[in-house]
Design a protein around this motif. Structure first.
Motif, PDB file in Angstrom:
ATOM      1  N   PHE A 268       0.832  -1.209   0.000  1.00 49.91           N
ATOM      2  CA  PHE A 268       0.000   0.000   0.000  1.00 49.91           C
ATOM      3  C   PHE A 268       0.869   1.263   0.000  1.00 49.91           C
ATOM      4  CE2 PHE A 268      -3.901  -2.235   2.154  1.00 49.91           C
ATOM      5  CZ  PHE A 268      -3.855  -3.213   1.183  1.00 49.91           C
ATOM      6  N   VAL A 269       1.815   1.291   0.911  1.00 49.01           N
ATOM      7  CA  VAL A 269       2.745   2.432   0.968  1.00 49.01           C
ATOM      8  C   VAL A 269       3.602   2.460  -0.303  1.00 49.01           C
ATOM      9  CG1 VAL A 269       4.818   3.299   2.154  1.00 49.01           C
ATOM     10  CG2 VAL A 269       2.811   2.606   3.492  1.00 49.01           C
ATOM     11  N   GLU A 270       3.913   1.280  -0.785  1.00 52.39           N
ATOM     12  CA  GLU A 270       4.751   1.189  -1.996  1.00 52.39           C
ATOM     13  C   GLU A 270       4.090   1.903  -3.171  1.00 52.39           C
ATOM     14  OE1 GLU A 270       5.663  -2.819  -3.662  1.00 52.39           O
ATOM     15  OE2 GLU A 270       7.715  -2.060  -3.510  1.00 52.39           O
ATOM     16  N   LYS A 271       2.784   1.688  -3.329  1.00 50.48           N
ATOM     17  CA  LYS A 271       2.042   2.340  -4.418  1.00 50.48           C
ATOM     18  C   LYS A 271       2.155   3.876  -4.273  1.00 50.48           C
ATOM     19  CE  LYS A 271      -1.417   3.641  -7.191  1.00 50.48           C
ATOM     20  NZ  LYS A 271      -1.111   3.938  -8.585  1.00 50.48           N
ATOM     21  N   ALA A 272       1.980   4.355  -3.050  1.00 51.52           N
ATOM     22  CA  ALA A 272       2.048   5.810  -2.802  1.00 51.52           C
ATOM     23  C   ALA A 272       3.451   6.342  -3.089  1.00 51.52           C
ATOM     24  CB  ALA A 272       1.647   6.101  -1.353  1.00 51.52           C
ATOM     25  N   MET A 273       4.439   5.578  -2.701  1.00 52.52           N
ATOM     26  CA  MET A 273       5.822   6.025  -2.932  1.00 52.52           C
ATOM     27  C   MET A 273       6.132   6.085  -4.419  1.00 52.52           C
ATOM     28  SD  MET A 273       7.391   6.849  -0.152  1.00 52.52           S
ATOM     29  CE  MET A 273       9.145   6.737  -0.440  1.00 52.52           C
ATOM     30  N   ARG A 274       5.558   5.133  -5.166  1.00 50.75           N
ATOM     31  CA  ARG A 274       5.784   5.140  -6.618  1.00 50.75           C
ATOM     32  C   ARG A 274       5.246   6.439  -7.225  1.00 50.75           C
ATOM     33  NH1 ARG A 274       3.054   0.478  -8.420  1.00 50.75           N
ATOM     34  NH2 ARG A 274       4.178  -0.729  -6.891  1.00 50.75           N
ATOM     35  N   GLU A 275       4.086   6.855  -6.758  1.00 49.22           N
ATOM     36  CA  GLU A 275       3.493   8.106  -7.276  1.00 49.22           C
ATOM     37  C   GLU A 275       4.415   9.296  -6.973  1.00 49.22           C
ATOM     38  OE1 GLU A 275       0.842   8.272  -9.120  1.00 49.22           O
ATOM     39  OE2 GLU A 275       0.096   6.221  -8.848  1.00 49.22           O
ATOM     40  N   VAL A 276       4.872   9.352  -5.746  1.00 45.33           N
ATOM     41  CA  VAL A 276       5.709  10.486  -5.322  1.00 45.33           C
ATOM     42  C   VAL A 276       7.041  10.498  -6.076  1.00 45.33           C
ATOM     43  CG1 VAL A 276       7.042  11.415  -3.379  1.00 45.33           C
ATOM     44  CG2 VAL A 276       4.675  10.710  -3.028  1.00 45.33           C
ATOM     45  N   LYS A 384      -7.840   7.577  -5.663  1.00 37.70           N
ATOM     46  CA  LYS A 384      -7.467   8.554  -6.701  1.00 37.70           C
ATOM     47  C   LYS A 384      -7.200   9.909  -6.059  1.00 37.70           C
ATOM     48  CE  LYS A 384      -9.225   6.913 -11.089  1.00 37.70           C
ATOM     49  NZ  LYS A 384     -10.396   6.009 -11.123  1.00 37.70           N
ATOM     50  N   ASP A 385      -8.027  10.264  -5.087  1.00 36.00           N
ATOM     51  CA  ASP A 385      -7.836  11.550  -4.392  1.00 36.00           C
ATOM     52  C   ASP A 385      -6.507  11.571  -3.638  1.00 36.00           C
ATOM     53  OD1 ASP A 385     -10.148  12.565  -5.296  1.00 36.00           O
ATOM     54  OD2 ASP A 385     -11.261  12.420  -3.383  1.00 36.00           O
ATOM     55  N   LEU A 390      -0.762  13.137  -3.059  1.00 31.54           N
ATOM     56  CA  LEU A 390       0.644  12.708  -3.024  1.00 31.54           C
ATOM     57  C   LEU A 390       1.440  13.418  -4.114  1.00 31.54           C
ATOM     58  CD1 LEU A 390      -0.117   8.929  -2.471  1.00 31.54           C
ATOM     59  CD2 LEU A 390       1.327  10.298  -0.950  1.00 31.54           C
ATOM     60  N   ARG A 391       0.860  13.477  -5.304  1.00 32.35           N
ATOM     61  CA  ARG A 391       1.551  14.131  -6.428  1.00 32.35           C
ATOM     62  C   ARG A 391       1.712  15.624  -6.158  1.00 32.35           C
ATOM     63  NH1 ARG A 391       3.362  11.511 -11.334  1.00 32.35           N
ATOM     64  NH2 ARG A 391       2.723   9.354 -11.137  1.00 32.35           N
ATOM     65  N   GLU A 392       0.677  16.205  -5.558  1.00 35.40           N
ATOM     66  CA  GLU A 392       0.769  17.639  -5.229  1.00 35.40           C
ATOM     67  C   GLU A 392       1.876  17.906  -4.210  1.00 35.40           C
ATOM     68  OE1 GLU A 392      -3.786  19.138  -6.104  1.00 35.40           O
ATOM     69  OE2 GLU A 392      -3.100  19.032  -4.004  1.00 35.40           O
ATOM     70  N   ALA A 393       1.944  17.034  -3.207  1.00 37.31           N
ATOM     71  CA  ALA A 393       2.988  17.209  -2.183  1.00 37.31           C
ATOM     72  C   ALA A 393       4.372  17.069  -2.811  1.00 37.31           C
ATOM     73  CB  ALA A 393       2.805  16.186  -1.066  1.00 37.31           C
TER      74      ALA A 393
END
Ligand SMILES: Cc1cc2nc3c(=O)[nH]c(=O)nc-3n(C[C@H](O)[C@H](O)[C@H](O)COP(=O)(O)O)c2cc1C
Ligand SMILES: [Fe+2]
Ligand SMILES: [Fe+2]
Length: 406
Positions: A268-276, A384-385, A390-393
């Motif tokens: 789960f965190v991995e997916k978020a890190m990929r986005e960032v 998606k939100d 994440l991308r904004e940050a």
């Protein structure tokens, strides 16, 4: 198999190097698949034999054998103990025994008690004063106190006739270099291992590295060669490694370098890190990623080494038993100890029923002086939100970092 070598590196100066490829965790802590060397030096100064440091205890017999190839051990007049950490002082008792305790041990005043308590021996001991010169044969050796690079006892020794600075742990590097000297200039490989060594071993005391370099500068000595206790002997351009050390001691960020570190139990965190990290890469940042998952664990020593000169960090962590995932909590503690600085950190964190990891991490890092740019927290797998946030940050961080001038 460990290997040892003797090399004449200047008139009347020998390097005695043990290449330790058997070690797995330096100081029982830092993963070093690249190995490490222990460098001792023998100076033949107008019929006086001066030994500077020794090797690790496990290789004491090999040390004596190697020494015997160059000198009758009973002829050694002085042993300079620049640092009592046993990777350098371990072979001292055996050496003195073979020497019949004839040699005078020179060192920082604190060394006497350390020798007695570490090894239960009481050799002849002379404390050297900071900045003092002691005649050895017809020429002096000059000593500088360089406390906390790495322990309180650290000194450096300067041989004016050769322009050689024996620097103990300072300017050392991990790995088993294929050559003795840095001829051909500083390769990225050795820069990497020198930074990793500084960060992991001396990282906590970095301000003292600055003091030591300043002291050497004020002494106005001409340094032609730096002979450290680990790794390469720097002679092609010793100023270069000093410059690197200055930057690393200040934890100066390399512009555009981001180190991303995360643990993810189920991705789960991995997916978020990929986005960032994708967002940062798209904006021209070079992202170095270290992951801890069910299929791989990065090396903590590499994380600490790379984080030291990052411009910013991104850390991903999930909540685990109402705290932060243990490996990342431990890593945050190490980052705080070894790489404390004002770097920006973006924290990315996920939870199942009540988030705690983000705050925990932010507290640890803020206390160490880091600037927590944002904590982006979401529940479970990012929506998606969440991805937009994440991308904004990441893009906000990218803008801030781009504004920082060199
Ligand atoms: C062993 C374990 C302990 C957990 N403890 C907590 C907890 O105390 N509080 C919480 O909100 N979530 C807890 N969670 C849920 C995770 O934080 C959540 O599922 C998160 O999204 C996992 O992200 P990851 O798979 O990237 O590690 C726990 C999960 C596991 C597997
Ligand atoms: Fe040390
Ligand atoms: Fe050392």
């Amino acid at each position: 198999m460990v290997r040892f070598l003797t090399r004449k590196i200047a008139d009347n100066l020998y390097l005695l190097r043990l290449d330790d490829d058997q070690i797995r965790y330096f100081e029982g802590l830092w993963e070093v698949p690249e190995g490490i060397t222990y460098n001792a030096y023998l100076l033949v100064h107008h019929d006086k034999y001066v030994l500077i440091d020794t090797w690790k205890h496990a290789y004491a017999s090999e040390f004596i054998e190697v020494l015997k190839g160059v000198v009758d051990v009973r002829d050694i007049d002085y042993v300079v103990v620049q640092h009592m950490e046993p990777d350098h002082s371990g072979a001292l008792p055996k050496l003195l025994e073979e020497n019949g305790f004839k040699a005078e041990v020179l060192g920082h005043p604190i060394v006497k008690g350390m020798i007695e308590s570490f090894y239960h021996i009481s050799p002849k001991f002379r404390a050297v004063a900071d900045g003092s010169e002691i005649p050895v044969g017809s020429e002096p050796l000059k000593f500088f106190y360089t406390p906390w690079v790495h322990w309180p006892d650290n000194i450096m020794t300067y041989a004016p006739s050769l322009g050689v600075l024996f620097s103990s742990d300072a300017f050392g590097n991990y790995s088993i270099p294929s050559t003795v000297f840095d001829d051909g200039g500083l390769s990225t490989t050795y820069v990497h291992y020198a930074r990793k060594y500084l960060a992991t071993v001396v990282g906590h005391y970095r301000e003292h590295v600055l003091k030591a370099i300043n002291k050497l500068g004020e002494a106005g000595i001409e340094i032609k060669v730096i002979a450290p206790a680990h790794g390469l002997v720097w002679r092609s351009n010793p100023k270069e490694i000093i410059e690197y050390y200055l930057k690393w001691a200040r934890a100066e960020g390399v512009k555009g370098k981001v180190v991303a570190i995360y643990a993810s139990m189920y991705g789960f965190v991995e997916k978020a890190m990929r986005e960032v990290t994708e967002e940062l890469s798209e904006r021209g940042f070079k992202v170095v990623t270290y992951a801890f998952t069910d299929s791989q664990h990065s090396l903590l020593s590499e994380v600490i080494g790379d984080a030291l000169d990052a411009q910013a960090l991104v850390i991903g962590v999930s909540t685990y038993e109402a705290g932060a995932f243990p490996l990342i909590e431990y890593l945050a503690e190490l980052l705080a100890r070894k790489t404390a600085s004002e770097k920006s950190v973006l924290i990315v964190t996920s939870y199942g029923w009540g988030g705690a990891a983000g705050k925990k991490l932010a507290d640890v890092l803020t206390s160490a002086g880091f600037r927590v740019a944002d904590v982006i927290e979401f529940r479970g797998y990012p929506t998606k939100d969440d991805v937009v946030k994440l991308r904004e940050a990441a893009s906000k961080l990218a803008r801030e970092l781009s504004l920082i001038s060199d």
